[in-house]
Write an enzyme that holds these catalytic residues in place. Structure first.
Site, PDB file in Angstrom:
ATOM      1  N   ASP A  41     155.384  84.074 -11.964  1.00 37.19           N
ATOM      2  CA  ASP A  41     155.563  82.662 -11.648  1.00 37.19           C
ATOM      3  C   ASP A  41     156.589  82.071 -12.600  1.00 37.19           C
ATOM      4  O   ASP A  41     156.750  82.568 -13.716  1.00 37.19           O
ATOM      5  CB  ASP A  41     154.228  81.905 -11.772  1.00 37.19           C
ATOM      6  CG  ASP A  41     154.213  80.598 -10.988  1.00 37.19           C
ATOM      7  OD1 ASP A  41     155.034  79.702 -11.309  1.00 37.19           O
ATOM      8  OD2 ASP A  41     153.399  80.469 -10.070  1.00 37.19           O
ATOM      9  N   VAL A  56     161.330  84.135  -7.611  1.00 34.71           N
ATOM     10  CA  VAL A  56     161.441  85.134  -6.540  1.00 34.71           C
ATOM     11  C   VAL A  56     162.777  85.076  -5.817  1.00 34.71           C
ATOM     12  O   VAL A  56     163.063  85.938  -4.977  1.00 34.71           O
ATOM     13  CB  VAL A  56     160.285  85.008  -5.523  1.00 34.71           C
ATOM     14  CG1 VAL A  56     158.946  85.250  -6.199  1.00 34.71           C
ATOM     15  CG2 VAL A  56     160.314  83.663  -4.801  1.00 34.71           C
ATOM     16  N   ASN A  82     152.494  85.379  -2.654  1.00 35.07           N
ATOM     17  CA  ASN A  82     152.008  84.020  -2.459  1.00 35.07           C
ATOM     18  C   ASN A  82     153.055  82.957  -2.759  1.00 35.07           C
ATOM     19  O   ASN A  82     152.958  81.832  -2.277  1.00 35.07           O
ATOM     20  CB  ASN A  82     150.782  83.787  -3.354  1.00 35.07           C
ATOM     21  CG  ASN A  82     150.355  82.342  -3.365  1.00 35.07           C
ATOM     22  OD1 ASN A  82     149.774  81.831  -2.414  1.00 35.07           O
ATOM     23  ND2 ASN A  82     150.659  81.658  -4.468  1.00 35.07           N
ATOM     24  N   TYR A 152     159.476  74.286   7.478  1.00 30.62           N
ATOM     25  CA  TYR A 152     158.345  75.048   6.945  1.00 30.62           C
ATOM     26  C   TYR A 152     157.765  75.975   8.011  1.00 30.62           C
ATOM     27  O   TYR A 152     157.480  77.147   7.747  1.00 30.62           O
ATOM     28  CB  TYR A 152     157.273  74.076   6.446  1.00 30.62           C
ATOM     29  CG  TYR A 152     156.090  74.758   5.809  1.00 30.62           C
ATOM     30  CD1 TYR A 152     156.202  75.364   4.560  1.00 30.62           C
ATOM     31  CD2 TYR A 152     154.847  74.775   6.438  1.00 30.62           C
ATOM     32  CE1 TYR A 152     155.111  75.978   3.964  1.00 30.62           C
ATOM     33  CE2 TYR A 152     153.752  75.384   5.852  1.00 30.62           C
ATOM     34  CZ  TYR A 152     153.892  75.989   4.617  1.00 30.62           C
ATOM     35  OH  TYR A 152     152.811  76.600   4.033  1.00 30.62           O
ATOM     36  N   LYS A 156     157.400  80.137   8.003  1.00 25.46           N
ATOM     37  CA  LYS A 156     156.126  80.838   8.114  1.00 25.46           C
ATOM     38  C   LYS A 156     156.038  81.676   9.387  1.00 25.46           C
ATOM     39  O   LYS A 156     155.377  82.716   9.418  1.00 25.46           O
ATOM     40  CB  LYS A 156     154.967  79.840   8.030  1.00 25.46           C
ATOM     41  CG  LYS A 156     154.831  79.194   6.651  1.00 25.46           C
ATOM     42  CD  LYS A 156     154.659  80.248   5.547  1.00 25.46           C
ATOM     43  CE  LYS A 156     154.442  79.627   4.184  1.00 25.46           C
ATOM     44  NZ  LYS A 156     154.190  80.627   3.124  1.00 25.46           N
ATOM     45  N   ALA A 185     145.302  73.144   3.125  1.00 26.95           N
ATOM     46  CA  ALA A 185     144.442  73.471   1.992  1.00 26.95           C
ATOM     47  C   ALA A 185     144.545  72.395   0.919  1.00 26.95           C
ATOM     48  O   ALA A 185     145.569  71.723   0.777  1.00 26.95           O
ATOM     49  CB  ALA A 185     144.827  74.833   1.417  1.00 26.95           C
TER      50      ALA A 185
END
Length: 256
Positions: A41, A56, A82, A152, A156, A185
């Site tokens: 991270d 990343v 993730n 987004y 995905k 979430a």
């Protein structure tokens, strides 16, 4: 009677974007189930994990981080991709630079980290434990049309397709690839969206009501799903997506 060994005993797991939210919950869950865990991270993480700073989108940094965690953990059996970022708006609202940025993090980031990890995963699949699994973080946005989420959702949707392609490519190498599709979430990112809304409480209520369960998904619930897919006990599961969305993907309840 001797207690059985923890589910992930002897296994090494790497979680990208593991400093907060779903990633942190996943790192904690895997550690609780016996795994040696490393977190990649840009921010520092809290927990009994090996932490390596990594972006990343930086190929050199990714390869260096994967080499470091593999050496220090003694291998890699599980990779949880993730790391990701959100975006709001229709196709009119995001600039080309924003499209490139989100796709680079959410899609190319998965490919970049997995490519760097494949030698270690192949070795794990052929080794004594014989276990190697990749779990990608997808979203309900891949399977349902959500307003104000064009960029987004595109990212995905690509993650879902990429997961199935990767599963086909690496099945015969002993590497399983799956993904989790969370609904909305209760994470720091959603919290920031709510804070920016004109009426945060009304916006939270609307997001909760959108899911048939009537509430937001918890990070811990998503982490449990990741652990299930990553587990040696799920050896016959690959190329699939697991919805953790309070029924949003498949249920159509009548209004109360």
């Amino acid at each position: 009677m001797t207690a059985p060994a923890p589910e992930f005993a002897g296994l090494a797991a790497v979680v990208t974007g593991g400093a907060s939210g779903i990633g942190l919950a996943t790192a904690r869950e895997l550690h609780a189930r016996g795994a040696r865990v490393a977190v990649l991270d840009r921010d520092a993480s809290e927990g009994p994990f090996l932490h390596v700073r990594c972006d990343v989108t930086d190929d050199d940094a990714v390869r260096a981080a994967v080499e470091e965690v593999t050496a220090r953990l003694g291998g890699m059996n599980v990779l949880v991709n993730n790391a990701g970022m959100g975006a709001q708006g229709t196709v009119e609202d995001n600039t080309p630079a924003q499209w490139h940025r989100v796709l680079d993090v959410n899609v190319v980031g998965i490919a970049r980290v997995t490519a760097a990890a494949l030698p270690a995963l192949r070795a794990a699949a052929a080794g004594g434990a014989g276990h190697a699994a990749v779990v990608n973080m997808c979203s309900i946005a891949a399977t349902a049309g959500l307003p104000q989420r064009a960029l987004y959702s595109a990212s995905k949707g690509a993650v879902l397709a990429l997961t199935r392609a990767m599963a086909a490519d690496h099945l015969r190498e002993g590497i399983r690839v799956t993904c989790v599709n969370p609904g909305t979430a209760d994470t720091p990112w959603v919290g920031r969206l709510l804070d920016a809304a004109d009426d945060p409480e009304a916006e939270r209520a609307a997001l909760a009501a959108r899911q048939p369960s009537g509430r937001l998904v918890s990070a811990a619930e998503v982490a449990h799903a990741v652990a299930y897919l990553a587990s040696p006990r799920s050896g016959a599961t690959t190329g699939t997506d697991l919805a953790v969305d309070g029924g949003m993907q498949g249920l159509r309840l009548r209004p109360q």
